[in-house]
Design a protein around this motif. Structure first.
Motif, PDB file in Angstrom:
ATOM      1  N   ARG A   3       0.860  -1.195   0.000  1.00 57.71           N
ATOM      2  CA  ARG A   3       0.000   0.000   0.000  1.00 57.71           C
ATOM      3  C   ARG A   3       0.891   1.237   0.000  1.00 57.71           C
ATOM      4  N   GLN A 158     -15.725  -2.351  -3.428  1.00 54.88           N
ATOM      5  CA  GLN A 158     -15.007  -1.510  -4.381  1.00 54.88           C
ATOM      6  C   GLN A 158     -14.919  -0.052  -3.899  1.00 54.88           C
ATOM      7  N   GLU A 161     -12.370   0.142  -0.737  1.00 53.69           N
ATOM      8  CA  GLU A 161     -10.920  -0.007  -0.909  1.00 53.69           C
ATOM      9  C   GLU A 161     -10.215   1.300  -1.271  1.00 53.69           C
ATOM     10  N   GLU A 202      -9.082  -9.124   0.423  1.00 57.67           N
ATOM     11  CA  GLU A 202      -8.530  -8.255  -0.616  1.00 57.67           C
ATOM     12  C   GLU A 202      -8.851  -6.781  -0.316  1.00 57.67           C
ATOM     13  N   THR A 203     -10.087  -6.538   0.066  1.00 55.76           N
ATOM     14  CA  THR A 203     -10.487  -5.161   0.395  1.00 55.76           C
ATOM     15  C   THR A 203      -9.719  -4.674   1.626  1.00 55.76           C
ATOM     16  N   ALA A 206      -6.320  -3.627   0.834  1.00 53.80           N
ATOM     17  CA  ALA A 206      -6.196  -2.457  -0.053  1.00 53.80           C
ATOM     18  C   ALA A 206      -6.362  -1.140   0.703  1.00 53.80           C
ATOM     19  N   VAL A 207      -7.173  -1.144   1.760  1.00 52.38           N
ATOM     20  CA  VAL A 207      -7.481   0.115   2.464  1.00 52.38           C
ATOM     21  C   VAL A 207      -6.233   0.646   3.189  1.00 52.38           C
TER      22      VAL A 207
END
Ligand SMILES: O=C[C@H](O)COP(=O)(O)O
Length: 314
Positions: A3, A158, A161, A202-203, A206-207
């Motif tokens: 990230r 979506q 994220e 996955e989310t 990503a954050v």
């Protein structure tokens, strides 16, 4: 997943117009021209259009410190998401503890504001954090989990994220007391676990989750070595361009997230499953690392084997 760190300075109700322009000019002038870190300055609403112009030639993003959730209406003194979007503001802080405490900003209002920000392509920086009493009572994770669940209610993976979350223990804000890097990491990890529970891994991976609360150039690097801390939020009254640049510099020079070299002796990598115990084995942890993280295999013995085969026929 790597990230990109995000460093934000929140001026709160400090700086004159002239100081504001000088600050942004100085930061954007010396901002590293690489893509290793995102840098944001969150300024009083009055200055936003000018600062967006001043920073327009650089990668420095300009953010607001709060907003209403309605696009327009009879709300004297408020700023709307449509108004922020009309002057090209990139980010907005939502649910800062000072807004929650002094202006009765509720979880419900914050949730509406997050929706309004997304509707105008403004990235919300959603704040959460516990009081000293809550930390001492051992209810920190429960408190932030409740705040995050409320803020994210109704959004899909979506949308989530692309949001930024700022974990800011209230007792550390403006006090000079920083949470230890391990304590901050633990709470940021708990926030990530909440997102995984609500959405998926996955989310959650990503954050970006920032830590805020007496961040200084001398503690930023240690904070950013931690697995779940993806940036910093700095708001102290004496925040100067030089200090913010030093924090941003700390962000871009941060040691990378942990890299593991895993030596699996006799662990053959073949796609074929017949006669392949490794492929057929139940190994959930390894399979999770393999599917969720960037990876590469390293062949270390090939040349030696060629040599031995040529020389000894083995
Ligand atoms: O918005 C930023 C935070 O409230 C942190 O403030 P601080 O750096 O003064 O502790």
């Amino acid at each position: 997943m790597m990230r990109k760190p995000i460093i934000a300075g929140n001026w709160k109700m400090f700086k004159t117009f002239e100081e504001a322009i000088q600050f942004v000019d100085a930061v954007q002038d010396k901002l590293p021209t690489n893509d290793k870190v995102d840098a944001v300055v969150c300024a009083p609403a009055l200055y936003l259009p000018t600062l967006v112009q001043v920073a327009s030639e650089s990668e420095l993003a300009i953010g607001a410190q709060t907003m209403h959730f309605e696009n327009e209406g009879a709300f004297t003194g408020e700023i709307s998401p449509a108004q922020l979007a009309s002057v090209d503001v990139d980010y907005v802080i939502l649910g800062h503890s000072e807004r929650r405490e002094y202006y009765n900003e509720t979880d419900e209002a914050i949730n509406k504001k997050v929706a309004a920000a997304l509707a105008h392509n403004i990235v919300p920086i959603i704040c959460c954090g516990e009081t000293l009493e809550e930390r001492e009572a051992g209810t920190t994770e429960q408190k932030v989990a409740g705040q995050i669940k409320a803020a994210l209610a109704g959004f899909d993976a979506q949308q989530v994220e692309h949001m930024v979350i700022a974990y800011e223990p209230i007792w550390a804000i403006g006090t000079g007391k920083t949470a230890t890097a391990d304590d901050a990491n633990q709470v940021c990890g708990a926030i990530r676990a909440v997102i995984e529970e609500l959405y998926n891994a996955e989310t959650a991976n990503a954050v970006r989750i920032q830590y805020g609360g007496s961040v200084k150039p001398d503690n930023i690097q240690e904070l950013l070595t931690k697995e779940h801390i993806d940036g910093a939020f700095s708001g102290w009254s004496k925040l100067t361009a030089r200090i913010l640049l030093n924090i941003i510099g700390g962000g871009q020079q941060m040691p990378k997230k942990p890299v593991a070299l895993i030596i699996l002796d006799g662990f053959a990598f073949r796609d074929e499953t017949f006669g392949n115990a490794v492929a057929q084995a139940n190994k959930p942890n390894f399979d999770r690392y393999w599917s969720q993280y960037p990876h590469a295999t390293l062949t270390a013995a090939e040349k030696l084997l060629d040599y031995l085969t040529a020389k000894w026929g083995i």
